[in-house]
Design a protein around this motif. Structure first.
Motif, short mmCIF file in Angstrom:
data_model
loop_
_atom_site.label_atom_id
_atom_site.label_comp_id
_atom_site.label_asym_id
_atom_site.label_seq_id
_atom_site.Cartn_x
_atom_site.Cartn_y
_atom_site.Cartn_z
N LYS A 78 0.84 -1.37 -0.05
CA LYS A 78 0.06 -0.14 0.15
C LYS A 78 0.98 1.09 -0.08
O LYS A 78 1.91 1.22 0.78
CB LYS A 78 -0.99 -0.11 1.26
CG LYS A 78 -1.98 -1.20 1.40
CD LYS A 78 -2.71 -1.25 0.24
CE LYS A 78 -3.76 -2.39 0.58
NZ LYS A 78 -3.38 -3.80 0.55
N PRO A 79 0.34 2.43 -0.77
CA PRO A 79 1.33 3.42 -0.44
C PRO A 79 1.26 4.24 0.56
O PRO A 79 0.48 4.15 1.44
CB PRO A 79 0.49 4.54 -1.62
CG PRO A 79 -0.93 3.85 -1.63
CD PRO A 79 -0.73 2.40 -1.45
N GLY A 80 2.46 4.53 1.00
CA GLY A 80 2.80 5.13 2.31
C GLY A 80 2.82 4.07 3.54
O GLY A 80 3.15 4.76 4.58
N ASP A 81 2.72 2.78 3.30
CA ASP A 81 2.63 1.99 4.33
C ASP A 81 4.12 1.00 4.17
O ASP A 81 3.95 0.21 3.32
CB ASP A 81 1.32 1.13 4.41
CG ASP A 81 1.39 0.13 5.54
OD1 ASP A 81 2.74 0.20 6.21
OD2 ASP A 81 0.45 -0.56 5.88
N LEU B 31 14.07 -4.44 3.48
CA LEU B 31 14.04 -4.63 2.00
C LEU B 31 15.20 -3.55 1.49
O LEU B 31 15.17 -2.51 2.15
CB LEU B 31 12.74 -4.68 1.35
CG LEU B 31 11.80 -5.70 1.69
CD1 LEU B 31 10.60 -5.43 0.86
CD2 LEU B 31 12.33 -7.29 1.37
N SER B 32 15.84 -3.92 0.58
CA SER B 32 16.64 -2.77 -0.25
C SER B 32 16.27 -1.84 -1.04
O SER B 32 16.67 -0.92 -1.43
CB SER B 32 17.94 -3.56 -0.70
OG SER B 32 17.48 -4.37 -1.88
N CYS B 33 14.79 -2.09 -1.31
CA CYS B 33 14.12 -1.33 -2.48
C CYS B 33 13.14 -0.27 -1.61
O CYS B 33 13.09 -0.12 -0.41
CB CYS B 33 13.15 -2.09 -3.26
SG CYS B 33 11.82 -2.77 -2.35
N TRP B 34 13.01 0.69 -2.42
CA TRP B 34 11.90 1.73 -2.01
C TRP B 34 11.25 2.13 -3.23
O TRP B 34 11.55 2.37 -4.21
CB TRP B 34 12.79 3.00 -1.29
CG TRP B 34 14.11 3.50 -1.69
CD1 TRP B 34 15.27 2.64 -1.14
CD2 TRP B 34 14.73 4.27 -2.81
NE1 TRP B 34 16.44 3.21 -1.91
CE2 TRP B 34 15.82 3.86 -2.81
CE3 TRP B 34 13.98 5.02 -3.93
CZ2 TRP B 34 16.65 4.67 -3.74
CZ3 TRP B 34 14.79 6.02 -4.57
CH2 TRP B 34 16.17 5.46 -4.61
N VAL B 35 9.88 2.34 -2.82
CA VAL B 35 8.79 2.74 -3.89
C VAL B 35 7.67 3.31 -3.50
O VAL B 35 7.36 3.47 -2.30
CB VAL B 35 8.41 1.21 -4.56
CG1 VAL B 35 7.67 0.29 -3.33
CG2 VAL B 35 7.33 1.35 -5.81
#
Length: 364
Positions: free
Chosen positions: A178-181, A275-279
């Motif tokens: 979910k966006p922002g979570d 996790l190594s990602c950001w989205v």
């Protein structure tokens, strides 16, 4: 929503192109998506109508975003306690240096431009160490260059944390995110292509490396698919898939041929497992998906209309210079007498009162 269909349309719209392929009866706008247009034939004998699609709306947007990124980011450091006041200047200078050494501003620019195009911002953070063997000339023999002496040494080009802007076409994310979570994203996957020389340098110490051989990969298969038979391939490549899962505490690396290089816990201290990602979405589509709305999707209806109006204006310009005319003659009319507007064409009629010029139609 078919995100890949929208992304492929954006890939095509961002590049100067013609409306349709040669020799087909087509619509100037896309009627299949519900945008009304007039049927026309492009690339026929004596064809004169404009069929190019300029990407100028996107050029302006991309230029503006690039300028904004170049002017940012800046930070103001303020000590939280008196004992930290002496080190505030040092921290500020380290912050500025990090942007320059890691070329983070260039990565941020790619991140922003991809976000505007596709509607989703994707990146990752991980340690990066780049070393290279070089030879330094110690002595030179002018009579016989082959007897010159060199010293081999290892230089380190970069050894620090690095932040990559990722291509959304090469990434897959948890569908429950979910966006922002940040805690709703449990796992993700991506792939990266390596040249055989680079891959061997980085991974030859792994146990299963001996089972890996270089292969050929289709170029640009992750974006707009070329016609069958025209796909480009690159040789001596290794496609490596990366997978991370928080619930399973799993870090997994596998080649495209199925050879597993790593299947271990996420390489962080227990309290720092993440996790190594950001989205993030560019513009929020709705609260249940991280796939947002990009600039192309937001304005594609206006873009189609603008293209149609622009092309019609050019066609009107041609008609205003090379008008049609009618002249008197004795030949009988052929067919039904219906006429298609063409510039610089004279048509014989039975009673034209000398020459009657055809007026240029207005927009629409």
């Amino acid at each position: 929503v078919d995100m890949e269909l929208i992304w492929r349309s954006a890939d095509k719209a961002y590049i100067p192109h013609q409306l349709k392929t040669a020799g087909k009866r087509v619509f100037a706008s896309d009627d299949e998506l519900g945008w009304r247009s007039i049927q026309t034939i492009l690339r026929t004998t004596g064809d004169w109508q404009e069929d190019s699609v300029p990407p100028d709306p996107y050029i302006k947007i991309q230029t503006a975003l690039s300028i904004l990124v170049d002017r940012n980011p800046k930070a103001v450091f303020k000590a939280a306690a008196k004992k930290y006041e002496q080190s505030t200047i040092l921290h500020s200078e380290l912050y500025k240096r990090n942007w320059e050494v890691a070329q983070s501003k260039e990565q941020l620019k790619i991140l922003v431009l991809n976000g505007a195009k596709y509607g989703i911002i994707t990146g990752m953070t991980a340690p990066l160490k780049i070393q290279r063997k070089v030879r330094n000339l110690i002595s030179f023999d002018p009579k016989n260059a082959s007897k010159s002496q060199y010293e081999t040494s290892m230089i380190t080009l970069y050894d620090d944390v690095y932040r990559w802007a990722l291509n959304p076409w090469t990434c897959w994310f948890d569908d429950m995110a979910k966006p922002g979570d940040i805690y709703s994203l449990n796992d993700w996957m991506r792939y990266k292509d390596y040249s055989w020389e680079r891959f061997r340098e980085m991974f030859q110490g792994y146990e299963n490396f001996k089972f890996i051989k270089p292969t050929s990969q289709v170029s640009s298969s992750d974006t707009d698919e070329p016609e069958q038979g025209k796909k480009l391939t690159r040789k001596n490549l290794i496609r490596l898939w990366f997978y991370e899962n928080l619930e399973q505490d799993r870090f997994y690396l596998q080649t495209n041929d199925g050879v597993v290089l790593v299947n271990e816990p996420i390489p962080h201290l227990p309290k720092n497992k993440r996790l190594s990602c950001w989205v993030a979405p560019w513009t929020l589509r709705h609260s249940d998906t991280i796939f947002g709305i990009g600039v192309y999707e937001a304005m594609r209806n206006d873009y189609k209309l603008k293209t149609k109006v622009r092309n019609m204006t050019i066609d009107q310009l041609v008609l205003s210079i090379y008008k049609e005319w009618f002249y008197e003659g004795t030949s009988t009319l052929q067919g039904t007498g219906e006429m298609t507007t063409r510039p610089g064409v004279g048509r014989q009629v039975t009673n034209a009162k000398n020459i009657v010029w055809n007026d240029v139609p207005g927009p629409g």
